[in-house]
Motif scaffolding. Structure first.
Motif, PDB file in Angstrom:
ATOM      1  N   ASP A 147      37.364  40.775  40.355  1.00 62.29           N
ATOM      2  CA  ASP A 147      37.346  39.204  41.634  1.00 62.29           C
ATOM      3  C   ASP A 147      37.700  40.340  42.552  1.00 62.29           C
ATOM      4  O   ASP A 147      39.307  41.067  42.915  1.00 62.29           O
ATOM      5  N   LEU A 148      37.665  38.887  43.928  1.00 62.30           N
ATOM      6  CA  LEU A 148      38.450  39.554  45.164  1.00 62.30           C
ATOM      7  C   LEU A 148      39.929  38.383  44.773  1.00 62.30           C
ATOM      8  O   LEU A 148      39.331  37.414  44.811  1.00 62.30           O
ATOM      9  N   ALA A 149      40.694  38.650  46.181  1.00 60.19           N
ATOM     10  CA  ALA A 149      41.671  37.991  46.296  1.00 60.19           C
ATOM     11  C   ALA A 149      41.984  37.398  46.763  1.00 60.19           C
ATOM     12  O   ALA A 149      41.911  38.812  47.645  1.00 60.19           O
TER      13      ALA A 149
ATOM     14  N   ARG B 229      38.492  30.326  42.373  1.00 59.78           N
ATOM     15  CA  ARG B 229      38.958  29.538  41.459  1.00 59.78           C
ATOM     16  C   ARG B 229      40.867  29.732  42.055  1.00 59.78           C
ATOM     17  O   ARG B 229      40.937  30.718  43.212  1.00 59.78           O
ATOM     18  N   PRO B 230      41.605  28.880  41.578  1.00 58.77           N
ATOM     19  CA  PRO B 230      43.072  28.955  42.362  1.00 58.77           C
ATOM     20  C   PRO B 230      43.110  30.733  41.696  1.00 58.77           C
ATOM     21  O   PRO B 230      43.069  30.814  40.809  1.00 58.77           O
ATOM     22  N   MET B 231      44.144  31.531  42.590  1.00 56.18           N
ATOM     23  CA  MET B 231      44.439  32.096  42.199  1.00 56.18           C
ATOM     24  C   MET B 231      45.997  31.991  41.494  1.00 56.18           C
ATOM     25  O   MET B 231      46.723  31.140  42.468  1.00 56.18           O
TER      26      MET B 231
ATOM     27  N   LYS C 241      50.012  29.492  46.490  1.00 59.57           N
ATOM     28  CA  LYS C 241      49.871  28.922  47.346  1.00 59.57           C
ATOM     29  C   LYS C 241      49.901  29.677  48.480  1.00 59.57           C
ATOM     30  O   LYS C 241      49.514  30.783  48.153  1.00 59.57           O
ATOM     31  N   GLU C 242      47.945  29.114  48.748  1.00 63.25           N
ATOM     32  CA  GLU C 242      47.257  29.748  49.656  1.00 63.25           C
ATOM     33  C   GLU C 242      46.097  31.172  48.776  1.00 63.25           C
ATOM     34  O   GLU C 242      46.096  32.196  50.137  1.00 63.25           O
ATOM     35  N   PHE C 243      46.077  31.400  47.496  1.00 62.56           N
ATOM     36  CA  PHE C 243      45.231  31.836  47.209  1.00 62.56           C
ATOM     37  C   PHE C 243      44.495  31.990  46.480  1.00 62.56           C
ATOM     38  O   PHE C 243      44.585  30.739  45.634  1.00 62.56           O
ATOM     39  N   ILE C 244      43.155  32.486  46.181  1.00 60.51           N
ATOM     40  CA  ILE C 244      41.894  32.044  45.493  1.00 60.51           C
ATOM     41  C   ILE C 244      41.388  33.360  45.192  1.00 60.51           C
ATOM     42  O   ILE C 244      41.779  34.443  45.581  1.00 60.51           O
ATOM     43  N   TYR C 245      41.258  32.775  43.777  1.00 58.92           N
ATOM     44  CA  TYR C 245      40.645  34.037  43.275  1.00 58.92           C
ATOM     45  C   TYR C 245      38.548  34.057  43.699  1.00 58.92           C
ATOM     46  O   TYR C 245      38.000  32.734  43.053  1.00 58.92           O
TER      47      TYR C 245
ATOM     48  N   SER D 237      35.134  34.663  41.543  1.00 52.68           N
ATOM     49  CA  SER D 237      34.145  35.365  40.870  1.00 52.68           C
ATOM     50  C   SER D 237      32.711  36.719  41.972  1.00 52.68           C
ATOM     51  O   SER D 237      32.296  36.236  43.116  1.00 52.68           O
ATOM     52  N   GLU D 238      32.286  37.546  41.278  1.00 49.31           N
ATOM     53  CA  GLU D 238      31.572  38.526  41.600  1.00 49.31           C
ATOM     54  C   GLU D 238      29.819  37.673  42.085  1.00 49.31           C
ATOM     55  O   GLU D 238      29.523  38.238  43.175  1.00 49.31           O
ATOM     56  N   ASP D 239      30.164  36.540  41.586  1.00 53.13           N
ATOM     57  CA  ASP D 239      28.707  36.053  41.970  1.00 53.13           C
ATOM     58  C   ASP D 239      28.994  35.247  43.240  1.00 53.13           C
ATOM     59  O   ASP D 239      28.036  35.089  44.446  1.00 53.13           O
ATOM     60  N   GLY D 240      29.841  34.983  44.122  1.00 55.36           N
ATOM     61  CA  GLY D 240      30.468  34.384  44.643  1.00 55.36           C
ATOM     62  C   GLY D 240      30.560  35.382  46.260  1.00 55.36           C
ATOM     63  O   GLY D 240      30.400  35.162  47.586  1.00 55.36           O
TER      64      GLY D 240
END
Length: 109
Positions: free
Chosen positions: A47-49, A67-69, A77-81, A83-86
């Motif tokens: 995943d990307l963070a 999705r939220p990290m 706060k202010e972090f997301i994951y 997924s590779e499809d994204g």
């Protein structure tokens, strides 16, 4: 180190398009790319963070691949994951790098 090296290679290639200088640091059990000491994007497993300015969080979280990290079992706060499809395409990956850079620059003001 628990991150996908092929994603790291893709990020490194995209970062060459920017005039800014980035550094790499092991963080969150993965690898992060920083601008002026501020995290922009990282990789945790596959995943990307990504750091995202607060004003864009809702629109990013509305995407099915985001999705939220919750690294600490609570949303950070202010972090997301993402997924590779994204981020299958380079344009999609560049979008998340841009978001992360925007966040880093906002913290330097």
């Amino acid at each position: 180190m628990a991150y996908n090296e092929s994603i790291a290679k893709r990020i490194r290639e995209q970062l060459k398009l920017f005039p800014e200088d980035f550094t790499e640091k092991k963080m969150f059990g993965g690898l992060s790319f920083l601008y002026e000491g501020k995290m922009t994007v990282g990789i945790i497993k596959g995943d990307l963070a990504v750091r995202v300015v607060a004003a864009k969080m809702d629109s990013e979280l509305a995407k099915p691949t985001v999705r939220p990290m919750d690294f600490t079992k609570r949303p950070m706060k202010e972090f997301i994951y993402v997924s590779e499809d994204g981020f299958k395409t380079e344009a999609q990956l560049l979008h998340y790098i841009d978001l992360g850079l925007e966040h880093a620059k906002s913290k330097l003001k």
